[in-house]
Design a protein around this motif. Structure first.
Motif, PDB file in Angstrom:
ATOM      1  N   GLU A  42      38.976  24.133-124.061  1.00 49.40           N
ATOM      2  CA  GLU A  42      38.271  22.864-123.799  1.00 49.40           C
ATOM      3  C   GLU A  42      38.481  21.887-124.956  1.00 49.40           C
ATOM      4  OE1 GLU A  42      33.765  21.146-123.057  1.00 49.40           O
ATOM      5  OE2 GLU A  42      34.100  23.313-123.138  1.00 49.40           O
ATOM      6  N   THR A  94      40.703  21.611-133.591  1.00 46.52           N
ATOM      7  CA  THR A  94      41.227  20.250-133.397  1.00 46.52           C
ATOM      8  C   THR A  94      42.355  19.943-134.378  1.00 46.52           C
ATOM      9  OG1 THR A  94      39.103  19.457-132.559  1.00 46.52           O
ATOM     10  CG2 THR A  94      40.622  17.798-133.409  1.00 46.52           C
ATOM     11  N   ARG A 134      40.775  18.020-125.235  1.00 42.59           N
ATOM     12  CA  ARG A 134      40.218  16.743-125.704  1.00 42.59           C
ATOM     13  C   ARG A 134      41.065  16.108-126.796  1.00 42.59           C
ATOM     14  NH1 ARG A 134      35.036  19.596-125.749  1.00 42.59           N
ATOM     15  NH2 ARG A 134      35.072  19.548-128.026  1.00 42.59           N
TER      16      ARG A 134
END
Length: 617
Positions: free
Chosen positions: A455, A608, A459
């Motif tokens: 998930e 990230t 992003r």
């Protein structure tokens, strides 16, 4: 057609970095109409990449040809600010100061600057900001016509008149207005110093010191004035307190920080709560394993407070360290009683209930954690069950550990996995224990962690039309210089922070680990990546303490303020609105990814940035 052609040539000259051609072409194009506006925009953008003397010269030529108009007003403001910065770079030598040899230079150029200052002020003679700039210009350049003092006094008069509730809100007064009042007093002091009125200059600068004591240039000039006046460069109590507080917070050695914090409390009325300092002492005592002192410090804090958050924080600090657990339970129970009574009070506004409910959950978490550390499993689960609805990762971690200890491994896995993807790294050992013992729990953990990773990765989006990293030429803590051109051809990370920003410090350990490993994926090594740390701090001691505390290489900690020509342009180009800010600059020098802020989730941050690096390399 001719104008468009000139504009094309001008842009090509700018790209080729030809300042002389750029300036000549720009002057040809400073005409009314859309094309002229485009040229002016290009021109002022290009100036941001020039040295200060070159910008002053270009603006001087522009003002000579175009002395009036909106663009001239902006050019004049920039011209005066740059001229002032160059003159000040050599420090003020008073009285009878001459402009710095490597700054403005001659008497004729100083006269020109003063004429522009008068023109700038004439456009809005009651504007305090213009009065302040003009008064400082005249204080530093003028040779005795006495304009600086009346201008500075007028600025102070206007600013003091603004201190009315109808015009300035209360929250604006401490910073927006008080700092400008201090600047006005500073300018008055400079004007008095120019005429060798040392005592008058000293009095004004002493008043300004409460707000300007951290300004290096102010301190140097204040100390010069004080010496000429035969006085000590005393600072007001507010300034001394702020200076001493920063010294405490900036100390990197725990023992030295403890000594400074104790001295701070003694110096500024030991009967006052001084919660910030006492909690710092508590943290250092706990880290040093000094349980007896930690418990005594917690008792001092508790005796000077009736605040549920303070009692809750004390309970949690002691419980987390595993010392003073009986005291931690007492503090937790006090906090619980106070919050419960407030929630049940019919006089409590309905709007306060959501906050009270959150406080109640956090108090239950602190109490449950203290009972868990004490070995009281039944009481621990009783309190933590009431806290877990708060949905904080740390609460899930505490609840999961309590469930594991009573043998509820599958339920424990649910909450520990939630804590892990929420950024709590301390649960990894417990998760590994459960994975080895319970197949169903292992599958659940893997599904939740991998699902969260997927998930987060979805992003991560590369910037469309990624902007180029703006040019910079910055000085590091080590004294070396780093330019954008030095980094060409290889990706690097840029981290913007200040030493007083809590989330900035929280993110540093995660970022440092990424910098060392430089791994885009757990199975894809890509080598180390350089991390540039751009700090907005002006005080080198605060930046040095932050860098030392977080083990940052001094040569990679760069001061934005060391390149004042580009500082504002850099912040504007990157839309720097909040801290911390993280950027990934690709091998072509473009800002491919950015992350504004840090919410404390080390798991999401790690995934990230790894994804950034995998794409960049």
């Amino acid at each position: 057609m001719m104008t468009t052609r000139f504009l094309m040539i001008f842009r090509a000259a700018r790209r080729a970095a030809i300042p002389a051609s750029m300036t000549a072409l720009a002057l040809l194009l400073f005409a009314p109409g859309p094309a002229g506006a485009d040229a002016r925009t290009e021109y002022f953008t290009a100036l941001a990449n020039e040295t200060v003397p070159a910008r002053i010269q270009a603006l001087d030529r522009y003002l000579t040809q175009y002395p009036a108009g909106t663009w001239s007003e902006q050019a004049r403001a920039a011209y005066l600010a740059l001229a002032l910065s160059e003159e000040v770079s050599g420090r003020l030598d008073i009285p009878g100061s001459q402009s710095s040899a490597d700054g403005i230079g001659s008497q004729s150029s100083a006269d020109r600057i003063e004429r522009e200052a008068k023109a700038f002020l004439d456009e809005a003679p009651s504007d305090p900001e213009r009065l302040l700039l003009a008064s400082e210009i005249f204080s530093r350049f003028k040779r005795g016509d006495g304009l600086a003092l009346p201008y500075a006094e007028r600025a102070l008069e206007y600013l003091q008149a603004m201190n009315r509730p109808a015009e300035v809100s209360e929250d604006e007064w401490p910073e927006a207005l008080a700092t400008r009042v201090a600047r006005a007093r500073y300018a008055i002091g400079l004007a008095h110093a120019r005429s060798a009125a040392w005592l008058a200059a000293y009095d004004e600068m002493r008043e300004a010191s409460a707000w300007l004591a951290l300004d290096e240039r102010f301190r140097a000039e204040y100390e010069t004035v004080a010496a000429r006046a035969g006085k000590d460069a005393a600072y007001t109590e507010t300034a001394r307190r702020d200076r001493d507080r920063r010294a405490v917070l900036g100390a990197t050695d725990r023992a030295e920080q403890t000594r400074l914090a104790e001295a701070f409390i003694r110096a500024y009325d030991p009967e006052k709560p001084h919660r910030e300092m006492r909690f710092l002492l508590l943290k250092n005592d706990l880290a040093a394993g000094n349980a007896k002192r930690a418990i005594a410090t917690a008792d001092q804090i508790a005796r000077q407070s009736e605040s549920p958050p303070v009692f809750s924080a004390l309970a949690f600090a002691l419980a987390d360290a595993g010392v003073g657990l009986d005291e931690a339970i007492v503090y937790g129970e006090k906090a619980l009683a106070l919050v419960t009574a407030r929630a049940r009070d019919p006089q409590t506004p309905a709007g306060d209930l959501p906050t009270l409910n959150r406080d109640l959950q956090l108090v239950n978490d602190a109490l449950g954690w203290a009972h868990y550390k004490r070995g009281n499993d039944t009481q621990a689960l009783e309190y933590l069950t009431q806290a877990v609805n708060a949905d904080y990762p740390e609460v899930h971690a505490h609840y999961g550990l309590a469930l594991e200890r009573v043998g509820k491994t599958y339920d424990a896995a649910v909450h520990l996995a939630d804590a892990r993807v929420g950024g709590v790294t301390a649960v990894e050992e417990a998760l590994e224990r459960i994975r080895r013992r319970d197949l169903a729990a292992r599958n659940l953990i893997d599904d939740r962690v991998r699902g969260a990773e997927r998930e987060i990765r979805t992003r991560v989006r590369r910037a469309v039309n990624a902007p180029a990293m703006p040019d910079f030429d910055l000085v590091s803590l080590a004294g070396s210089t780093t330019k954008r051109s030095d980094l060409a051809g290889r990706p690097y990370i840029v981290a913007f922070w200040t030493s007083w920003c809590g989330p900035c410090g929280d993110a540093m350990p995660v970022l440092a680990k990424l910098g060392e490993n430089g791994r885009g994926d757990r199975d894809v090594p890509i080598g180390p990546v350089r991390i540039l740390h751009l700090t907005a701090d002006r005080d080198p001691w605060s930046a040095r303490a932050f860098a030392t505390r977080n083990a940052l290489p001094f040569e990679d900690v760069l001061f934005l303020s060391s390149d004042p020509d580009r500082q504002e342009a850099l912040a504007d180009a990157l839309s720097l609105a909040s801290l911390p800010l993280f950027l990934l600059v690709d091998a072509n020098g473009n800002v491919a990814y950015r992350m504004d802020g840090y919410d404390g989730n080390a798991f999401a941050f790690d995934i990230t940035v790894r994804e950034w690096l995998k794409e960049a390399f």
